[in-house]
Design a protein around this motif. Sequence first.
Motif: not given
Length: 124
Positions: A8-26, A69-76
Motif C-alpha cells: 500500500e502507498r503509504p503502507p497501511a495496517p491490514i488484517v485478515s478476517l472471516v466474513v460469515t453469512n449468519s443465515e447460511s453459515g457461508t 448517496t443512499v446505499r443498500e445495507t447487508y449484515y454479516a
Amino acid sequence: MPDYDSRERPPAPIVSLVVTNSESGTSIVLRGKLDTGASISVLPMSALEPLELYPKGETAIIGYDGARTVRETYYADLEIESVRLASVRLVTTSRVEMLLGRDVLNQFLILLDGKALTFEMREP
C-alpha cells in the motif's frame, strides 16, 4: 505485532478476517484495511455472491469526496483477531478489500506504530 502492508502507498495496517453469512453459515476470508475515517464498514461487491448476502435495507452515507448517496445495507458476522462480531451492518464498494470503519474498530484496542510499520489490534 503484525506489520503494515508495504504494498500500500503509504503502507497501511491490514488484517485478515472471516466474513460469515449468519443465515447460511457461508464464510470467506478477506483482507480488511483499518479506516478510522469511515463510520461504517464496507464490503467488496464481489463478496456478495459467494456469501449469498441480500440487501436488508438502505442507509445514507457521505463518501470521502463529500458526495451523499443512499446505499443498500447487508449484515454479516465478522471474525477479526479471534474476536467475533455478530450482525455487522455493511455497505458495498467496488474495492477488492474491506474497509473496517469505526463501527468495527471501536470494538478493539488498536495500537498503530507508524514509525515501525507495525500495529496491534485486540479485544480490550
